[in-house]
Design a protein around this motif. Structure first.
Motif, PDB file in Angstrom:
ATOM      1  N   SER A 165     -15.271   4.207   3.700  1.00  0.00           N
ATOM      2  CA  SER A 165     -15.621   3.940   2.761  1.00  0.00           C
ATOM      3  C   SER A 165     -14.592   3.983   1.153  1.00  0.00           C
ATOM      4  O   SER A 165     -15.053   3.240   0.511  1.00  0.00           O
ATOM      5  CB  SER A 165     -17.131   4.136   1.932  1.00  0.00           C
ATOM      6  OG  SER A 165     -16.660   5.410   2.145  1.00  0.00           O
ATOM      7  N   ARG A 166     -13.792   4.963   1.290  1.00  0.00           N
ATOM      8  CA  ARG A 166     -12.957   4.944   0.525  1.00  0.00           C
ATOM      9  C   ARG A 166     -11.731   4.129   0.670  1.00  0.00           C
ATOM     10  O   ARG A 166     -11.634   4.915   1.694  1.00  0.00           O
ATOM     11  CB  ARG A 166     -12.892   6.334  -0.464  1.00  0.00           C
ATOM     12  CG  ARG A 166     -14.189   7.124  -0.482  1.00  0.00           C
ATOM     13  CD  ARG A 166     -14.459   9.050  -0.349  1.00  0.00           C
ATOM     14  NE  ARG A 166     -13.196   9.026  -1.374  1.00  0.00           N
ATOM     15  CZ  ARG A 166     -13.697   9.437  -2.364  1.00  0.00           C
ATOM     16  NH1 ARG A 166     -15.481   8.803  -3.118  1.00  0.00           N
ATOM     17  NH2 ARG A 166     -13.558   9.610  -4.128  1.00  0.00           N
ATOM     18  N   GLY A 167     -11.584   3.898  -0.827  1.00  0.00           N
ATOM     19  CA  GLY A 167      -9.352   3.247   0.046  1.00  0.00           C
ATOM     20  C   GLY A 167      -8.914   3.550  -1.595  1.00  0.00           C
ATOM     21  O   GLY A 167      -8.985   4.685  -2.455  1.00  0.00           O
ATOM     22  N   ALA A 168      -7.675   2.527  -1.461  1.00  0.00           N
ATOM     23  CA  ALA A 168      -6.883   3.183  -2.233  1.00  0.00           C
ATOM     24  C   ALA A 168      -5.839   1.572  -3.346  1.00  0.00           C
ATOM     25  O   ALA A 168      -6.145   0.947  -2.516  1.00  0.00           O
ATOM     26  CB  ALA A 168      -5.752   4.512  -1.929  1.00  0.00           C
ATOM     27  N   VAL A 169      -5.500   2.314  -4.430  1.00  0.00           N
ATOM     28  CA  VAL A 169      -4.782   1.078  -4.705  1.00  0.00           C
ATOM     29  C   VAL A 169      -3.448   1.861  -5.369  1.00  0.00           C
ATOM     30  O   VAL A 169      -3.471   3.199  -5.962  1.00  0.00           O
ATOM     31  CB  VAL A 169      -5.042   0.620  -6.079  1.00  0.00           C
ATOM     32  CG1 VAL A 169      -4.891   0.123  -7.103  1.00  0.00           C
ATOM     33  CG2 VAL A 169      -6.449   0.306  -6.466  1.00  0.00           C
ATOM     34  N   ALA A 170      -2.330   1.199  -3.836  1.00  0.00           N
ATOM     35  CA  ALA A 170      -1.030   1.859  -4.431  1.00  0.00           C
ATOM     36  C   ALA A 170      -0.120   0.965  -3.623  1.00  0.00           C
ATOM     37  O   ALA A 170      -0.422  -0.728  -3.955  1.00  0.00           O
ATOM     38  CB  ALA A 170      -0.985   3.021  -3.721  1.00  0.00           C
ATOM     39  N   SER A 171       1.093   1.578  -3.245  1.00  0.00           N
ATOM     40  CA  SER A 171       2.366   0.121  -3.468  1.00  0.00           C
ATOM     41  C   SER A 171       2.145  -0.233  -1.611  1.00  0.00           C
ATOM     42  O   SER A 171       0.809   0.360  -0.851  1.00  0.00           O
ATOM     43  CB  SER A 171       3.916   0.651  -2.802  1.00  0.00           C
ATOM     44  OG  SER A 171       3.566   1.623  -2.497  1.00  0.00           O
ATOM     45  N   ALA A 172       2.319  -1.218  -0.544  1.00  0.00           N
ATOM     46  CA  ALA A 172       3.067  -1.140  -0.053  1.00  0.00           C
ATOM     47  C   ALA A 172       3.186  -0.707   1.134  1.00  0.00           C
ATOM     48  O   ALA A 172       3.160  -0.232   2.574  1.00  0.00           O
ATOM     49  CB  ALA A 172       2.831  -2.981   0.415  1.00  0.00           C
ATOM     50  N   LEU A 173       4.306   0.219   0.145  1.00  0.00           N
ATOM     51  CA  LEU A 173       5.329   1.528   1.266  1.00  0.00           C
ATOM     52  C   LEU A 173       4.359   2.617   1.597  1.00  0.00           C
ATOM     53  O   LEU A 173       3.988   2.838   2.263  1.00  0.00           O
ATOM     54  CB  LEU A 173       6.084   1.954   0.350  1.00  0.00           C
ATOM     55  CG  LEU A 173       6.984   3.151  -0.084  1.00  0.00           C
ATOM     56  CD1 LEU A 173       7.760   2.791   2.217  1.00  0.00           C
ATOM     57  CD2 LEU A 173       8.245   2.785  -0.103  1.00  0.00           C
ATOM     58  N   ALA A 174       3.384   3.051   0.647  1.00  0.00           N
ATOM     59  CA  ALA A 174       2.598   4.031   0.578  1.00  0.00           C
ATOM     60  C   ALA A 174       1.629   3.689   1.963  1.00  0.00           C
ATOM     61  O   ALA A 174       1.449   4.099   2.929  1.00  0.00           O
ATOM     62  CB  ALA A 174       1.303   3.927  -0.622  1.00  0.00           C
ATOM     63  N   GLY A 175       1.460   2.442   1.819  1.00  0.00           N
ATOM     64  CA  GLY A 175       0.541   1.911   3.368  1.00  0.00           C
ATOM     65  C   GLY A 175       1.140   2.113   4.586  1.00  0.00           C
ATOM     66  O   GLY A 175       0.091   3.112   5.683  1.00  0.00           O
ATOM     67  N   GLU A 176       2.314   1.960   4.172  1.00  0.00           N
ATOM     68  CA  GLU A 176       3.114   1.954   5.078  1.00  0.00           C
ATOM     69  C   GLU A 176       3.010   3.323   5.947  1.00  0.00           C
ATOM     70  O   GLU A 176       2.729   4.222   7.045  1.00  0.00           O
ATOM     71  CB  GLU A 176       5.028   1.616   5.392  1.00  0.00           C
ATOM     72  CG  GLU A 176       5.073   1.565   6.323  1.00  0.00           C
ATOM     73  CD  GLU A 176       7.339   1.022   5.493  1.00  0.00           C
ATOM     74  OE1 GLU A 176       7.577   1.579   6.357  1.00  0.00           O
ATOM     75  OE2 GLU A 176       6.850   0.091   5.030  1.00  0.00           O
ATOM     76  N   LEU A 177       3.948   4.259   5.282  1.00  0.00           N
ATOM     77  CA  LEU A 177       4.070   5.810   5.663  1.00  0.00           C
ATOM     78  C   LEU A 177       2.701   6.642   6.310  1.00  0.00           C
ATOM     79  O   LEU A 177       2.668   7.219   6.598  1.00  0.00           O
ATOM     80  CB  LEU A 177       4.489   6.099   3.881  1.00  0.00           C
ATOM     81  CG  LEU A 177       5.581   5.922   3.474  1.00  0.00           C
ATOM     82  CD1 LEU A 177       6.135   6.399   2.152  1.00  0.00           C
ATOM     83  CD2 LEU A 177       7.191   6.072   4.472  1.00  0.00           C
TER      84      LEU A 177
END
Length: 299
Positions: free
Chosen positions: A162-174
């Protein structure tokens, strides 16, 4: 930002170990792995070993002490202006600006499940503000966090769909997060300018478009700034940035940070800098370095 979350800390330990093997290849940045500063390092120095640091002072100290050959530090953003504290740190660091790099900030919506599962999103307040319209349209509650990449790491640590984040695609990858939406910022010109710091200055080859950065302290007399800057106008030197800030608790005279096109040895720049020095208490050069080709593309 005082510490890394468990998920980010594991990455930090690996990156610190790799950077320690060959400090000449290490490039320090402030933030958790996956921060836009980390992205800037990867873009500007693809073969480097990125070295994450908790604070700007830590990234600068890494270069000062030889733990890293360079540091990549954000200095201004097209939406939010100058980055706090950096103008105070640069003149005192004893380092040189040797390059500049621009990063187009493209925020992503990240999570461990699907977008339909989300109820709230974590990120730095500036990032949340840059995506305000989109998040409101999706009915998502914005929750402030100290860092965009740190928010992504916190979402990965919590394991709460239920909790997401706004960040870079790089952060999602890592951090192993799903990219639920890309480019969710409300403005399509969100760009951050970074400067590269090193212990030694660089010699810019003849004919290469060049920038020079410096600070100066005006005298406490009428029209001091007008007189100090007059030489740049009369000698046709383009000043691309001028920002003031107060130091030492004084309101009587301001210190300024400036960027100009050209190098000190050019006749026009030399004459302008001589006039600047005559009408100010002090002038401190911070760096002469190649002008990024992206400047023209970004307008």
């Amino acid at each position: 930002m005082t510490s890394y979350s468990p998920c980010a800390a594991a990455l930090v330990a690996d990156m610190e170990a790799l950077a320690a093997i060959d400090p000449s290849r290490a490039v320090a940045f402030q933030g958790a792995p996956g921060a836009y500063s980390h992205q800037a390092v990867r873009e500007a120095f693809p073969a480097a070993s990125p070295l994450p640091c908790v604070a700007f002072e830590d990234a600068i100290e890494a270069v000062q002490t030889g733990r890293a050959a360079r540091a990549v530090i954000p200095i201004e953003n097209s939406l939010h202006g100058r980055v706090a504290d950096v103008h105070f740190l640069l003149p005192e660091a004893g380092l040189h600006i040797v390059a500049e790099h621009f990063v187009r900030v493209r925020h992503c919506l990240l999570g461990i499940g699907n977008q339909a599962d989300l109820r709230a999103v974590l990120s730095h307040p500036q990032a949340l503000g840059q995506c305000r319209a989109r998040l409101r349209g999706w009915g998502l509650e914005p929750v402030g966090h100290f860092d965009t990449a740190g928010a992504a790491a916190a979402v990965a640590d919590a394991g709460d769909a239920s909790r997401g984040a706004v960040a870079s695609a790089l952060a999602g990858e890592l951090y192993g997060l799903n990219v639920l939406a890309r480019g969710i910022e409300d403005a399509d010109h969100n760009t951050t300018r970074f400067v590269v710091l090193a212990r030694e200055s660089v010699e810019v080859a003849p004919g290469v478009p060049t920038m020079t950065s410096f600070t100066f302290l005006t005298r406490n007399v009428p029209a001091s700034l007008f007189k100090a800057l007059g030489g740049f106008a009369t000698n046709g030197v383009n000043m691309t940035k001028l920002e003031s800030y107060l130091r030492g608790g004084s309101f009587s005279a301001a210190e300024f940070y400036a960027d100009i096109e050209g190098r000190p040895e050019e006749p026009a720049v030399r004459l302008a800098m001589e006039e600047l020095a005559f009408h100010t208490e002090r002038v401190k050069l911070i760096g002469t370095y190649p002008r990024s080709a992206l400047r023209d593309m970004l307008g």
